[in-house]
Design a protein around this motif. Structure first.
Motif, PDB file in Angstrom:
ATOM      1  N   ARG A 251      82.782  11.618  -1.796  1.00  0.00           N
ATOM      2  CA  ARG A 251      84.243  11.652  -1.997  1.00  0.00           C
ATOM      3  C   ARG A 251      84.982  11.506  -0.676  1.00  0.00           C
ATOM      4  N   ARG A 252      84.500  12.196   0.362  1.00  0.00           N
ATOM      5  CA  ARG A 252      85.138  12.089   1.677  1.00  0.00           C
ATOM      6  C   ARG A 252      85.046  10.672   2.224  1.00  0.00           C
ATOM      7  N   LEU A 253      83.888  10.052   2.050  1.00  0.00           N
ATOM      8  CA  LEU A 253      83.709   8.681   2.526  1.00  0.00           C
ATOM      9  C   LEU A 253      84.620   7.715   1.773  1.00  0.00           C
ATOM     10  N   ILE A 254      84.751   7.911   0.478  1.00  0.00           N
ATOM     11  CA  ILE A 254      85.620   7.048  -0.323  1.00  0.00           C
ATOM     12  C   ILE A 254      87.074   7.191   0.129  1.00  0.00           C
ATOM     13  N   LEU A 255      87.514   8.423   0.355  1.00  0.00           N
ATOM     14  CA  LEU A 255      88.888   8.634   0.841  1.00  0.00           C
ATOM     15  C   LEU A 255      89.081   8.000   2.213  1.00  0.00           C
TER      16      LEU A 255
END
Length: 122
Positions: free
Chosen positions: A77-81
């Motif tokens: 999720r952090r990478l996607i954001l």
């Protein structure tokens, strides 16, 4: 040097080796260590027209788990954001992919395991 700065220097060196390893397999380097809201993108590369966000994970050995196991749903999720922010900041609209490159071993004996399309943006 403090142990923390040693670890950072080692991590940066491994990321450079990872970028070279991927380039030898046809990817083109775009950027490294791109800080964005809530995260950092280790490597940004191109595979043809596709922008590839590569998470590089290193472990000396698999005693405490394989590096691929460290890319949790929360990390994804952090990478996607971070990737969305990178795209917006650079005004890009293109196909994207999230890869993970697991690196195990110690210098100079490193093993690389590349997982293209390791996860999807959700």
């Amino acid at each position: 040097m403090t142990p923390r700065s040693d670890a950072r220097a080692r991590g940066a060196h491994i990321e450079r080796l990872a970028a070279d390893w991927l380039a030898a397999r046809g990817l083109v380097f775009e950027a490294a260590n791109q800080h964005a809201r809530g995260g950092e993108l280790d490597l940004v590369m191109r595979d043809g027209a596709t922008l590839v966000f590569v998470e590089v994970r290193h472990r000396r050995d698999a005693r405490h788990g394989h590096p691929l196991e460290t890319v949790t749903v929360t990390k994804q999720r952090r990478l996607i954001l971070a990737a969305r922010f990178y795209l917006q900041r650079n005004r890009l609209s293109c196909a994207c992919r999230f890869d993970v490159l697991a690196v195990t071993g110690t210098l100079p004996d490193l093993d690389f395991e590349w997982v293209p399309g390791a996860f999807e943006a959700f």
